[in-house]
Every structure is written in structure tokens, then in C-alpha cells.
Design an enzyme around this catalytic site. Structure first.
Site, PDB file in Angstrom:
ATOM      1  CG  ASP A 398      -0.234  -0.147   2.541  1.00  0.00           C
ATOM      2  OD1 ASP A 398       0.897  -0.654   2.568  1.00  0.00           O
ATOM      3  OD2 ASP A 398      -0.816   0.238   3.574  1.00  0.00           O
ATOM      4  CG  ASP A 403       2.378   1.943  11.811  1.00  0.00           C
ATOM      5  OD1 ASP A 403       1.783   2.489  10.855  1.00  0.00           O
ATOM      6  OD2 ASP A 403       2.020   2.081  12.991  1.00  0.00           O
ATOM      7  CD  GLU A 404      -1.626   0.328   7.003  1.00  0.00           C
ATOM      8  OE1 GLU A 404      -2.089  -0.579   6.313  1.00  0.00           O
ATOM      9  OE2 GLU A 404      -2.247   1.385   7.264  1.00  0.00           O
ATOM     10  CG  ASP A 411      -4.129  -0.658  -1.584  1.00  0.00           C
ATOM     11  OD1 ASP A 411      -5.064  -1.272  -1.032  1.00  0.00           O
ATOM     12  OD2 ASP A 411      -3.631   0.369  -1.082  1.00  0.00           O
ATOM     13  CD1 TRP A 464      -8.060  -4.578   0.256  1.00  0.00           C
ATOM     14  CD2 TRP A 464     -10.008  -3.678  -0.394  1.00  0.00           C
ATOM     15  NE1 TRP A 464      -7.972  -3.205   0.411  1.00  0.00           N
ATOM     16  CE2 TRP A 464      -9.144  -2.637   0.017  1.00  0.00           C
ATOM     17  CE3 TRP A 464     -11.270  -3.340  -0.858  1.00  0.00           C
ATOM     18  CZ2 TRP A 464      -9.522  -1.287  -0.003  1.00  0.00           C
ATOM     19  CZ3 TRP A 464     -11.660  -1.993  -0.882  1.00  0.00           C
ATOM     20  CH2 TRP A 464     -10.787  -0.999  -0.462  1.00  0.00           C
ATOM     21  CD  GLU A 682      -3.532   6.361   3.253  1.00  0.00           C
ATOM     22  OE1 GLU A 682      -2.646   6.992   3.880  1.00  0.00           O
ATOM     23  OE2 GLU A 682      -4.006   5.284   3.637  1.00  0.00           O
ATOM     24  CG  HIS A 703      -1.438   4.849  -0.148  1.00  0.00           C
ATOM     25  ND1 HIS A 703      -0.774   4.635   1.028  1.00  0.00           N
ATOM     26  CD2 HIS A 703      -2.539   4.057  -0.105  1.00  0.00           C
ATOM     27  CE1 HIS A 703      -1.448   3.754   1.766  1.00  0.00           C
ATOM     28  NE2 HIS A 703      -2.521   3.377   1.085  1.00  0.00           N
TER      29      HIS A 703
END
Ligand code: BGC
Length: 826
Positions: A398, A403-404, A411, A464, A682, A703
Site C-alpha cells: 500500500d 507501520d504498514e 490496492d 480486495w 493516499e 500510495h
């Protein structure tokens, strides 16, 4: 062009050579090409003599805030350098491997991120030239990485492990000697990398460097203690890395530097990237240099770090003596544009050479380029490409900074067509699908994040999980690789069946969906889906639309694979779902009646062609009206945006498509460009010069999801589209939008296909357009122009335009063609 391998059965270590020649259209035969070879890696479990090795867990007090790198070494003697030597290398974690002090390759982030409980990739290196007679040293540093780091919540394991096998071969291919990771190796935790973690960065203490630890003259040998050993896991496949590795692909020099109030320096590399920070600057003995970074600056010129959330995102370096420090990270990466340096030798004048950005991504070849006469549009395209570079780092993520950095399936799904226009990401995406398949639920649900690691809380989400049928189909359509469909067909069906079992009367709901994530403006109705960021488009409509799309994709896939019975089943499902969608969600005037009338509620059924063609005109009219009421501005999130512009154009709403695409007002793509974006953001208003930063709880500046509009630039503005009839550009549809509403003087794109380069471009002339098309060998071009044949004049090449309803059509063989299209009334 795919040619099936029909040679003898492939065995581990086997070398296969091939050469090519061709016949041209006059039946002339070419010479043979030079011989190319491919060498098989280790493909059978019993090829492995090595064991996993790791630091003694008594000493390694693993915590999930970052751990020191483990340094491992082994010495062995040889009399003579063998004819050839191969290193088979992998890790649970990340590994940097050296032989006699030399890195075995420039590959980074070995072995990449797969579902480590199912498959771990192995890299093969030819290392003969690194060996010498006498004592030789194998040395590796390993770190937590994706495997044991914070990014996966230590889901797979709590410490890193190494697996390596070095084989010496004679010219005849006989294995003379094998040196493996086993108990004879030793390790220390006391090396210079005192902490390495993907989120938190890296700490390097040069005072702890062990001089020549990776060569035979090591001074600190006695710091090393015996490793612990573990057998290979029976149920984890060790397979050759199926696509190219991550590398530092390019270096971006600093463009400017300024000093903040507290005396630190801030360098600007001019581009938001995912990468490493290379410093080459004066340090003081024992004084920690701090390297912090950010995607954006605050008004006072300091770093804006809120977008990293809990990721420490920082590197530190302690020099062992005064003087120049030359340092680049190894086991972490950052998403950044600005670099803040403190703790350097303040007596020296800063220099732009002190800081360089090293861009990291999977090293795939570039396939396409787009350009036009509009600078903002070109910047948008560049931002899309940078979004892909920043987020195709072994898996599609993403974002690369906070912290991802996870493999969100939604995506990836929306961006896949654009991704394939920019880079040859075919094998990269196939590997991602392989992980996806291994992580599907028994019921056919697909996790929202792949690899899913510890992220079980996110179950299947409409839009998704449907990556499971969308990505294989897009790969087939855009590369022509039928193997992808063969390989993933049963996964696609299982995912379809997941919906099918839940469906009632052709419709299905997935209430816990992310839905049209981040719809920018609210109409005032209740939130749907996961939480208040999920917008207002009914999840019932969204899930049913993706279910319908799935039926359509599966019908076409079954046909491509010659599975007529399956195709009939999916065709029936499609008919049932599409009529249920038409009858349940819309009144007879095409108005959406089952929830909030959002743009996306109209867009999805139109984009996926779920409505009767006559009825779809009514729905398109409602969509147009919705957009008009929204001030001719977009109001779509992740799902709606991905199809917005192309759907408007497809349903004769070009004026609104253009108004939105070329709009400078929030929310729009150009809005971020006016705020100096160098990547896709994003949120449409992640930042504005006027009001500053958007909601910091989720505010990534890299993003790629909204970059899905790249597909429209290639397919409709430049006019290069694959066809379902002959996928992979065996037949290329050349169909540029030549219309006065398009505010461009020129546009064009190039695309490397399996057949060669496709090109199409056009120039606005005072009473029409001049078009130049190039069709590669062994493919045909279907050129469709919305003008009458009498309004098209050929400038070069041989083309015969015939009238097809209101358009003209010509079939082009290989070659370059130039023609002029007269404007209506021009
Ligand atoms: C991620 C997205 C993702 C979403 C799911 C976010 O936190 O950054 O890109 O698709 O969650 O809704």
C-alpha cells in the site's frame, strides 16, 4: 510470445541452452541467434544437505522493537579453485552474504516476502571467482526483516535463520564437494548492526566492526560461538526465486540543503522514494550521527514525521574515528524525500554530496512510457511510475513508509493494469498470486493483506479479495500468458464459489468490507463497511458487482481454457447476477434506490458491464447527474476511482471525464500536483499549501491506488489497448480519443510487448489530428477512429479504413502508419 518448453525433463542444476531463428513475411529464414542458457536451481527437497542455522536463542533475547543483526562465519580450506561453484542461498529473515570479504551479489532483501510457512525463495549465485586456494571464509549477516520483524508481528518466527549450500562442480557437472550451513558455523550478535528492523530502521556502531570478520585474517574470531541448527521443514517448499530481486536501481543526489533552528541539516533529494539513505559526511569519533527522514516538511522547514505513525524510521551511525563516514543501510528501507542529519562534525561546511537517495524496488524492465503536451498530466504519469517504484518492493504494498507496507489486495488489484503498462511485473504478480492462493481460507475467502502474516483480523473484503480473479485475468489479457489462467483457475473458481454460496437471488453482501475506501466528501448518510473511512456506497452493491465481475471473468477464463461446461455455469451466474443488480438496485429510470446515490454506486455496474446496454444509458445519465450535482468533481474512493475516468469516457461522458481528470480543484489528481506532489497520495488532500496536512492517522504520500488512472492514459489518451480476442497484444487495439474536448496538443505512448514495441501518438493540427502507429512483427493492429473513412487520409503506410457504424476501422499488419483525421466540420 510464449513457447512451451518441450525438452527433456528439467532437473536440479541442469543447464539448458536455446537459440532462435525466424521466418519473415517473405518466408526468408534468419540466422540462428547466439545460444542463451538457463540453469535450474535446486528443485527437489533431497538436493538439500544444509540445515537452518541461527544464533543460540539463550543469547538472542528477541523483542519486537528490533534486534541486532546476527553475524555468521565459516572457514574451510581448498587446494584448488573448482571448475565452477554455485551458492544456493536463502534466509528466514534477510541475508547479506560474502565470500572472502566480497558480497556475492547486489541483490537486496534476499529472499523477499512470501508466505514463509509455505514457500521460501532460494537465490543461486555463480561464485567461482570469489574462491581462492587455501583458507576461504563464508560470512553472512542476517536480520529479522519481514520474517521476524515488527512488520509481521513476529508471526513466522522470533529470530532470523540462514540456509546456504555451496557446491563445487567439475566441468562435467559432477558435484565434487558441498559446504553447507550446519553446526560447524559460528556466530556473534556483537557486530556493528546493533538493531535492524523494516519499520524501525537501523543502528550501526562502527566501533563494533570486527576487522576482516568475513575474510581469513579476521581479528575477532574468538568472539564467535557455535550456532544452533534446525532441520528443514517438511511442509515448506524451497524454490528458486521466480522473479527478479530488489536492488538499489538508481541514485538521486541531494538538490538542496538547509539548516534547522537546532542546527541539523535537511537535505532534499527532490523525489519521494522507497530506498536507502547513503551518507558520505564528516563524523566525530563516538558521536552518534542521526539520520531521520520524512516525505514532507512542516512550514518551518522541519520534518513532517506523523505519516510514519509507530514506525521509528531512522538510522544511526557511531563513527569509530574522526573523519569521513560512508554508510548505507542493509536490512531496512525508508519512504522519504527529505533527510535530516544531526550529530555530524559541525566544524565542516555541509555539501550536497553528503546525502544521496538510493532507490529500491524490484528490478523489472520498464515496459511503457506515456507523454503528452500537458505538463501536469506528464507529472501525474511520473507520479504514477514513482508510486509503482516505491511500492513494488518484492510484493505490491500500500505504501513504503509507515507501520504498514503490507500487500493490500485491493490496492494491488486496482493498480495491476497500470503496473503492467509501466514495468514487466508479470512474474512479480504471479509470485504474489501464489502466496495469495496459499493463504486463502478453506471457504474461498481471500485475506485483505497478502502475505497475511498476523493480519487475520482483516477477512475477505469485496474489491480486495477479488484480486484473486482480477489479477490473473489482467495478467492473461495483458501478457497473453495462458499458463497464468491454467495455474490459478481453481483459485479463481474457489473465490467465486465463496460468493456463490452466500448469494441469494444472484446478489451477495460482504458487510465487513473496506468498500469505497476514503470517499473524500460525505453526502450525510450512515457509514457502510469497515468503519467511517469506508464511504457511503452500499456494500451490498459493491459485493454483488464484484461477484458479477467474477462470473464474467470466470466465463471468459473457462472459454480460454476450453472448459465449455464451466463457462456455461458462469454465464448463467452472470446473467442472474446482472439482472438482479439491474432490478434490485435501480428503478426503471436508472436511479440507484438501494442506499446512498454515490458516484461509485453507478460506476461499478457500468464499469463491469453488468447492465443491459439500453438500461446502462439511463444509469450513465444518472451518474452524469450525480457528478453534476457534485460540482463536476469526483467523489470516489479506492474502488470507484479506479474505474471513474474510463467509465465516463466509455459511456459518452467525455466532457465530465475530462473535467475531472484535468481539474485543479480538490479532490483531483492535479490538485496534489499543484501542492508539488512527486508521487500519488493516499488522500486527495494529504497536504495542501493552504490548510497543511490531512488526517495524520492515515496520511501516506506514496500510495499508488489512485494511480490506477494510468490505464486510461495508455488505453484511451494514447490509444493502446490489449484485446480479449488475441490477448498479450497479439492484436493491439489502437483507439485514441481524438476529440476537441481533450485539452491536449499531443499524446502518445510506447509499450514493449512480447512481439516488440507498440507505439501510438497523435498531434493536434489546426483542422484535425495526425496519428502515428507502430505495430510490431507477428501482431496486428485494429485501428478504430471515430470519423468517417472519407475524413481520414493516409500519410504513410498501407491502411484501408472502412466504415463501421459511426467509426472507421482498419486492420494493420506490422509496420509504421501515419494518417490524418479531419475534425468534424473542419
Ligand atoms: C491501507 C490501504 C488499504 C486499506 C484497507 C489502509 O490502511 O493503507 O491502502 O487498502 O487500509 O482499507
Amino acid at each position: 510470445m510464449y513457447v512451451d518448453y518441450k525438452g527433456p525433463e528439467l532437473e536440479s542444476r541442469k543447464r539448458i541452452g536455446w537459440k532462435v531463428r525466424y521466418w519473415d513475411q517473405f518466408d526468408e529464414i534468419s540466422d540462428w541467434s547466439k545460444m542463451s542458457t538457463i540453469e535450474m536451481g535446486l528443485i527437489n527437497p533431497d538436493d538439500w544437505k544444509a540445515s537452518w542455522i541461527h544464533a543460540d536463542t539463550e543469547n538472542f533475547k528477541s523483542n519486537n522493537h528490533g534486534n541486532p543483526a546476527v553475524y555468521l562465519r565459516k572457514s574451510f580450506n581448498i587446494e584448488n579453485v573448482p571448475d565452477s561453484a554455485r551458492l544456493y542461498l536463502t534466509a528466514k529473515g534477510l541475508v547479506d552474504f560474502r565470500i572472502n570479504g566480497q558480497k556475492v551479489s547486489s541483490d537486496a532483501f534476499i529472499p523477499g516476502w512470501t508466505n514463509y510457512n509455505q514457500r521460501i525463495d532460494v537465490y543461486t549465485y555463480e561464485v567461482t571467482s570469489l574462491l581462492k586456494p587455501g583458507e576461504n571464509i563464508l560470512a553472512a549477516s542476517i536480520a529479522d526483516g519481514w520474517y521476524a520483524g515488527t512488520i509481521s508481528g513476529q508471526h513466522y518466527g522470533k529470530y532470523p535463520e540462514l540456509l546456504a549450500q555451496l557446491e563445487f562442480l567439475t566441468n562435467e557437472g559432477k558435484i565434487e564437494r558441498t559446504i553447507v550451513t550446519d553446526k560447524s558455523w559460528s556466530y556473534t550478535l556483537n557486530g556493528p548492526i546493533t538493531m535492524a528492523d523494516i519499520y524501525h530502521g537501523e543502528d550501526y556502531d562502527a566501533r563494533k566492526e570486527i576487522i576482516n570478520w568475513d575474510t581469513s585474517s579476521a581479528s575477532g574470531k574468538d568472539q564467535f560461538s557455535p550456532v544452533a541448527e534446525k532441520a528443514l521443514d517438511d511442509d515448506v517448499q524451497l524454490l528458486p526465486k521466480p522473479f527478479r530481486s530488489v536492488r538499489a536501481i538508481e541514485s538521486l543526489p541531494s538538490k538542496s540543503v538547509h539548516r534547522t533552528k537546532d542546527g541539523s541539516l535537511i537535505f532534499d533529494i527532490g523525489q519521494n522514494i522507497a530506498g536507502w539513505i547513503h551518507i558520505n559526511l564528516p563524523g566525530k569519533s563516538g558521536q552518534q550521527i542521526q539520520i531521520r527522514m520524512a516525505e514532507m516538511l512542516e512550514k518551518d522547514g522541519t520534518l513532517y514525521r506523523d505519516s510514519y505513525r509507530t514506525a521509528r524510521s531512522m538510522a544511526t551511525y557511531i563513527p569509530k574515528r574522526d573523519g569521513l563516514v560512508d554508510y548505507n543501510q542493509t536490512f531496512t528501507f525508508f519512504g522519504f524525500r527529505y533527510v535530516e542529519i544531526s550529530g555530524y562534525d559541525q566544524s565542516k561546511e555541509p555539501n550536497l554530496d553528503w546525502v544521496t537517495g538510493n532507490v529500491l524496488h524490484t528490478d523489472f524492465p520498464r515496459t511503457g512510457t506515456f507523454t503528452s503536451s500537458n505538463n501536469k498530466l506528464n507529472q501525474l504519469y511520473q507520479n504514477i511510475v514513482w508510486g509503482q517504484k516505491g511500492n513494488f518492493l518484492d510484493i505490491p504494498t500500500d505504501c513504503p513508509q509507515r507501520d504498514e507496507r503490507w500487500g493490500w489486495t485491493g490496492d494491488a488489484q486496482v493498480f495491476t493494469p497500470t503496473a503492467l503498462f509501466n514495468f514487466d511485473s508479470h512474474a512479480f504478480l504471479v509470485s504474489y498470486l501464489d502466496t495469495m492462493r496459499s493463504e486463502m481460507g478453506k471457504d474461498g475467502s481471500v485475506p485483505s493483506v497478502v502475505p497475511k502474516a498476523h493480519l487475520d483480523i482483516f477477512g475477505n473484503s469485496a474489491g480486495w479479495g477479488d484480486a484473486a480473479f482480477i489479477i490473473p485475468w489482467e495478467l492473461y489479457l495483458r501478457t497473453g500468458d495462458l499458463e497464468v489462467l491454467k495455474n490459478f483457475y481453481s483459485m479463481m473458481v474457489r473465490h467465486f464459489d465463496y460468493y456463490d454460496r452466500k448469494a441469494k437471488g444472484g446478489l451477495v453482501d460482504e458487510p465487513k468490507s473496506f468498500a469505497d475506501w476514503l470517499q473524500p466528501k460525505r453526502y450525510g448518510s450512515d457509514t457502510v463497511g469497515w468503519d467511517e473511512r469506508s464511504g457511503e456506497t452500499s456494500t451490498y452493491l459493491i459485493a454483488s458487482s464484484y461477484y458479477g465481475l467474477g462470473a464474467m471473468i470466470l466465463e471468459k477464463s473457462a472459454m480460454a481454457l476450453g472448459k465449455q461446461d464451466d463457462a456455461a455455469r458462469f454465464s448463467i451466474a452472470f446473467t442472474k447476477t446482472s439482472s438482479a443488480i439491474q432490478n434490485t438496485f435501480f428503478d426503471s429510470n436508472g436511479k440507484f434506490i438501494a442506499g446512498t446515490e454515490t458516484q461509485t454506486a453507478y460506476l461499478l455496474p457500468l464499469a463491469f458491464e453488468l447492465l443491459d446496454s439500453e438500461f446502462s444509458k439511463k444509469v450513465a445519465a444518472r451518474l452524469s447527474e450525480r457528478i453534476r450535482q457534485d460540482g463536476n468533481q469526483l467523489n470516489t474512493g479506492f474502488l470507484g476511482t479506479s474505474v471513474l475516468i474510463s467509465t465516463l469516457e466509455k459511456y459518452d461522458l467525455l466532457d465530465q471525464a475530462i473535467a475531472i481528470l484535468f481539474s485543479n480543484e480538490y479532490p483531483s489528481w492535479f490538485y496534489s500536483i499543484d501542492q508539488d506532489a512527486t508521487t500519488i497520495w493516499e488522500r486527495w488532500n494529504s497536504y495542501s499549501k493552504e490548510s497543511g496536512f490531512g488526517d495524520a492517522s492515515m496520511n501516506s504520500f506514496n500510495h499508488y491506488a489512485y494511480g490506477a488512472v494510468g490505464k486510461f492514459l495508455f488505453e484511451r489518451l494514447a490509444g493502446i489497448t490489449p484485446t480479449e480476442r488475441d490477448p498479450g497484444y497479439k492484436q493491439v487495439l489502437i483507439k485514441p480519443v481524438l476529440n476537441d474536448l481533450v485539452p491536449l496538443h499531443s499524446a502518445g505512448a510506447t509499450l514493449e510487448t512480447r512481439y516488440g514495441t507498440v507505439e501510438n501518438s497523435w498531434k493536434r493540427m489546426h483542422n484535425g489530428w495526425e496519428v502515428t502507429s507502430t505495430i510490431p512483427p507477428n501482431s496486428t493492429g485494429k485501428i478504430i477512429i471515430s470519423a468517417l473513412p472519407s475524413d481520414i487520409s493516409l500519410l504513410s503506410g498501407d491502411l484501408d479504413f472502412t466504415k463501421n457504424s459511426e467509426q472507421s476501422e482498419a486492420i494493420a499488419g506490422p509496420g509504421t502508419f501515419r494518417f490524418f483525421v479531419k475534425q468534424k466540420g473542419g
